[in-house]
Design a protein around this motif. Sequence first.
Motif, PDB file in Angstrom:
ATOM      1  N   ARG A  34      42.251  63.775 141.164  1.00  0.00           N
ATOM      2  CA  ARG A  34      43.569  64.211 141.633  1.00  0.00           C
ATOM      3  C   ARG A  34      44.685  63.971 140.623  1.00  0.00           C
ATOM      4  O   ARG A  34      45.481  64.877 140.334  1.00  0.00           O
ATOM      5  CB  ARG A  34      43.911  63.517 142.956  1.00  0.00           C
ATOM      6  CG  ARG A  34      42.990  63.893 144.080  1.00  0.00           C
ATOM      7  CD  ARG A  34      43.158  62.976 145.251  1.00  0.00           C
ATOM      8  NE  ARG A  34      42.554  61.674 144.939  1.00  0.00           N
ATOM      9  CZ  ARG A  34      42.314  60.731 145.832  1.00  0.00           C
ATOM     10  NH1 ARG A  34      42.651  60.905 147.083  1.00  0.00           N
ATOM     11  NH2 ARG A  34      41.741  59.604 145.489  1.00  0.00           N
ATOM     12  N   SER A  35      44.766  62.782 140.074  1.00  0.00           N
ATOM     13  CA  SER A  35      45.852  62.480 139.128  1.00  0.00           C
ATOM     14  C   SER A  35      45.663  63.244 137.819  1.00  0.00           C
ATOM     15  O   SER A  35      46.647  63.645 137.183  1.00  0.00           O
ATOM     16  CB  SER A  35      45.956  60.975 138.865  1.00  0.00           C
ATOM     17  OG  SER A  35      44.742  60.459 138.370  1.00  0.00           O
ATOM     18  N   GLN A  36      44.414  63.476 137.425  1.00  0.00           N
ATOM     19  CA  GLN A  36      44.153  64.294 136.239  1.00  0.00           C
ATOM     20  C   GLN A  36      44.620  65.727 136.479  1.00  0.00           C
ATOM     21  O   GLN A  36      45.250  66.337 135.607  1.00  0.00           O
ATOM     22  CB  GLN A  36      42.659  64.278 135.888  1.00  0.00           C
ATOM     23  CG  GLN A  36      42.143  62.929 135.421  1.00  0.00           C
ATOM     24  CD  GLN A  36      42.535  62.591 133.995  1.00  0.00           C
ATOM     25  OE1 GLN A  36      43.031  63.410 133.241  1.00  0.00           O
ATOM     26  NE2 GLN A  36      42.307  61.343 133.603  1.00  0.00           N
ATOM     27  N   LEU A  37      44.328  66.268 137.667  1.00  0.00           N
ATOM     28  CA  LEU A  37      44.810  67.605 138.008  1.00  0.00           C
ATOM     29  C   LEU A  37      46.328  67.666 137.915  1.00  0.00           C
ATOM     30  O   LEU A  37      46.888  68.563 137.283  1.00  0.00           O
ATOM     31  CB  LEU A  37      44.364  68.003 139.417  1.00  0.00           C
ATOM     32  CG  LEU A  37      42.903  68.382 139.608  1.00  0.00           C
ATOM     33  CD1 LEU A  37      42.569  68.477 141.096  1.00  0.00           C
ATOM     34  CD2 LEU A  37      42.588  69.691 138.904  1.00  0.00           C
ATOM     35  N   GLY A  38      47.002  66.705 138.552  1.00  0.00           N
ATOM     36  CA  GLY A  38      48.465  66.707 138.554  1.00  0.00           C
ATOM     37  C   GLY A  38      49.054  66.664 137.154  1.00  0.00           C
ATOM     38  O   GLY A  38      49.914  67.473 136.799  1.00  0.00           O
TER      39      GLY A  38
ATOM     40  N   SER B  88      49.451  63.817 149.561  1.00  0.00           N
ATOM     41  CA  SER B  88      48.145  63.471 150.113  1.00  0.00           C
ATOM     42  C   SER B  88      47.144  64.581 149.806  1.00  0.00           C
ATOM     43  O   SER B  88      47.219  65.664 150.387  1.00  0.00           O
ATOM     44  CB  SER B  88      48.255  63.259 151.623  1.00  0.00           C
ATOM     45  OG  SER B  88      47.011  62.865 152.150  1.00  0.00           O
ATOM     46  N   PHE B  89      46.242  64.296 148.889  1.00  0.00           N
ATOM     47  CA  PHE B  89      45.175  65.217 148.542  1.00  0.00           C
ATOM     48  C   PHE B  89      43.848  64.488 148.693  1.00  0.00           C
ATOM     49  O   PHE B  89      43.737  63.317 148.341  1.00  0.00           O
ATOM     50  CB  PHE B  89      45.318  65.725 147.100  1.00  0.00           C
ATOM     51  CG  PHE B  89      46.461  66.677 146.904  1.00  0.00           C
ATOM     52  CD1 PHE B  89      46.373  67.979 147.363  1.00  0.00           C
ATOM     53  CD2 PHE B  89      47.626  66.272 146.277  1.00  0.00           C
ATOM     54  CE1 PHE B  89      47.427  68.869 147.195  1.00  0.00           C
ATOM     55  CE2 PHE B  89      48.684  67.149 146.096  1.00  0.00           C
ATOM     56  CZ  PHE B  89      48.582  68.454 146.558  1.00  0.00           C
ATOM     57  N   PRO B  90      42.816  65.177 149.180  1.00  0.00           N
ATOM     58  CA  PRO B  90      41.508  64.536 149.352  1.00  0.00           C
ATOM     59  C   PRO B  90      40.842  64.224 148.021  1.00  0.00           C
ATOM     60  O   PRO B  90      41.117  64.861 147.008  1.00  0.00           O
ATOM     61  CB  PRO B  90      40.705  65.569 150.155  1.00  0.00           C
ATOM     62  CG  PRO B  90      41.371  66.875 149.892  1.00  0.00           C
ATOM     63  CD  PRO B  90      42.822  66.567 149.632  1.00  0.00           C
ATOM     64  N   ASP B  91      39.966  63.247 148.049  1.00  0.00           N
ATOM     65  CA  ASP B  91      39.230  62.819 146.857  1.00  0.00           C
ATOM     66  C   ASP B  91      38.093  63.807 146.566  1.00  0.00           C
ATOM     67  O   ASP B  91      37.190  63.963 147.385  1.00  0.00           O
ATOM     68  CB  ASP B  91      38.665  61.425 147.099  1.00  0.00           C
ATOM     69  CG  ASP B  91      37.937  60.853 145.906  1.00  0.00           C
ATOM     70  OD1 ASP B  91      37.795  61.558 144.884  1.00  0.00           O
ATOM     71  OD2 ASP B  91      37.499  59.693 145.995  1.00  0.00           O
ATOM     72  N   PRO B  92      38.107  64.461 145.396  1.00  0.00           N
ATOM     73  CA  PRO B  92      37.080  65.446 145.076  1.00  0.00           C
ATOM     74  C   PRO B  92      35.842  64.877 144.386  1.00  0.00           C
ATOM     75  O   PRO B  92      35.082  65.621 143.764  1.00  0.00           O
ATOM     76  CB  PRO B  92      37.830  66.394 144.131  1.00  0.00           C
ATOM     77  CG  PRO B  92      38.733  65.475 143.369  1.00  0.00           C
ATOM     78  CD  PRO B  92      39.175  64.445 144.395  1.00  0.00           C
ATOM     79  N   SER B  93      35.617  63.589 144.510  1.00  0.00           N
ATOM     80  CA  SER B  93      34.545  62.932 143.747  1.00  0.00           C
ATOM     81  C   SER B  93      33.201  63.638 143.806  1.00  0.00           C
ATOM     82  O   SER B  93      32.512  63.753 142.803  1.00  0.00           O
ATOM     83  CB  SER B  93      34.351  61.493 144.217  1.00  0.00           C
ATOM     84  OG  SER B  93      35.478  60.721 143.903  1.00  0.00           O
ATOM     85  N   ASN B  94      32.804  64.089 144.972  1.00  0.00           N
ATOM     86  CA  ASN B  94      31.474  64.672 145.123  1.00  0.00           C
ATOM     87  C   ASN B  94      31.516  66.149 145.502  1.00  0.00           C
ATOM     88  O   ASN B  94      30.595  66.652 146.137  1.00  0.00           O
ATOM     89  CB  ASN B  94      30.689  63.885 146.184  1.00  0.00           C
ATOM     90  CG  ASN B  94      30.504  62.445 145.778  1.00  0.00           C
ATOM     91  OD1 ASN B  94      30.041  62.168 144.679  1.00  0.00           O
ATOM     92  ND2 ASN B  94      30.892  61.525 146.634  1.00  0.00           N
ATOM     93  N   TRP B  95      32.567  66.836 145.110  1.00  0.00           N
ATOM     94  CA  TRP B  95      32.742  68.230 145.496  1.00  0.00           C
ATOM     95  C   TRP B  95      32.076  69.186 144.517  1.00  0.00           C
ATOM     96  O   TRP B  95      31.922  68.891 143.339  1.00  0.00           O
ATOM     97  CB  TRP B  95      34.218  68.573 145.561  1.00  0.00           C
ATOM     98  CG  TRP B  95      34.974  67.914 146.656  1.00  0.00           C
ATOM     99  CD1 TRP B  95      34.595  66.858 147.438  1.00  0.00           C
ATOM    100  CD2 TRP B  95      36.290  68.248 147.087  1.00  0.00           C
ATOM    101  NE1 TRP B  95      35.582  66.529 148.307  1.00  0.00           N
ATOM    102  CE2 TRP B  95      36.636  67.366 148.119  1.00  0.00           C
ATOM    103  CE3 TRP B  95      37.206  69.203 146.694  1.00  0.00           C
ATOM    104  CZ2 TRP B  95      37.863  67.421 148.774  1.00  0.00           C
ATOM    105  CZ3 TRP B  95      38.433  69.263 147.335  1.00  0.00           C
ATOM    106  CH2 TRP B  95      38.750  68.379 148.373  1.00  0.00           C
ATOM    107  N   GLU B  96      31.766  70.363 145.038  1.00  0.00           N
ATOM    108  CA  GLU B  96      31.265  71.466 144.227  1.00  0.00           C
ATOM    109  C   GLU B  96      32.459  72.219 143.633  1.00  0.00           C
ATOM    110  O   GLU B  96      33.603  72.007 144.022  1.00  0.00           O
ATOM    111  CB  GLU B  96      30.418  72.412 145.087  1.00  0.00           C
ATOM    112  CG  GLU B  96      29.185  71.764 145.694  1.00  0.00           C
ATOM    113  CD  GLU B  96      28.169  71.328 144.653  1.00  0.00           C
ATOM    114  OE1 GLU B  96      28.017  72.028 143.633  1.00  0.00           O
ATOM    115  OE2 GLU B  96      27.538  70.280 144.861  1.00  0.00           O
ATOM    116  N   ALA B  97      32.181  73.143 142.730  1.00  0.00           N
ATOM    117  CA  ALA B  97      33.218  73.861 141.991  1.00  0.00           C
ATOM    118  C   ALA B  97      34.196  74.612 142.888  1.00  0.00           C
ATOM    119  O   ALA B  97      35.411  74.564 142.661  1.00  0.00           O
ATOM    120  CB  ALA B  97      32.581  74.829 140.997  1.00  0.00           C
ATOM    121  N   ASP B  98      33.717  75.303 143.914  1.00  0.00           N
ATOM    122  CA  ASP B  98      34.622  76.082 144.765  1.00  0.00           C
ATOM    123  C   ASP B  98      35.642  75.192 145.470  1.00  0.00           C
ATOM    124  O   ASP B  98      36.817  75.535 145.560  1.00  0.00           O
ATOM    125  CB  ASP B  98      33.847  76.909 145.787  1.00  0.00           C
ATOM    126  CG  ASP B  98      33.135  78.100 145.160  1.00  0.00           C
ATOM    127  OD1 ASP B  98      33.528  78.503 144.027  1.00  0.00           O
ATOM    128  OD2 ASP B  98      32.190  78.628 145.781  1.00  0.00           O
TER     129      ASP B  98
END
Length: 139
Positions: free
Chosen positions: A17-21, A101-111
Amino acid sequence: MTQPTTVLFICTHNAGRSQLGAHLLGHLGGEVFVATSAGVSPADAINPVVATSLQELGIDTSAAEPRAVTADELLAVDVVVLMKPGLSLPGPVAGELVEWSFPDPSNWEADGVRELRDAVADRIRGFAERLGVRGDAYA
């Protein structure tokens, strides 16, 4: 010439998340913002799916390395953006404190990460416009 506004994005691991921001604001804001990121418990590396989603927009993440936020940084930047509310910080924030407030994408797929990236980009656009910067550096 005015000084750029310094913005520090913080999440738990400084891998998603912080990297995205920070990368999205840096891409949009150019010389108007200095965007950095950190975490309260840094991971070993940036999330590769997050990195790929940014690279799809032409944003280079090759130098991105998760790191811990410091008390000195919290006093030195103009704006601190918590990408997860309620994080325990190592000291007080001297500038403006913004909590998103953004969810943690740790284990998410690309979409899923692309959807998160786009949601963060929308929030970044509004944030930049509030500070007087307009731009469509990314769609």
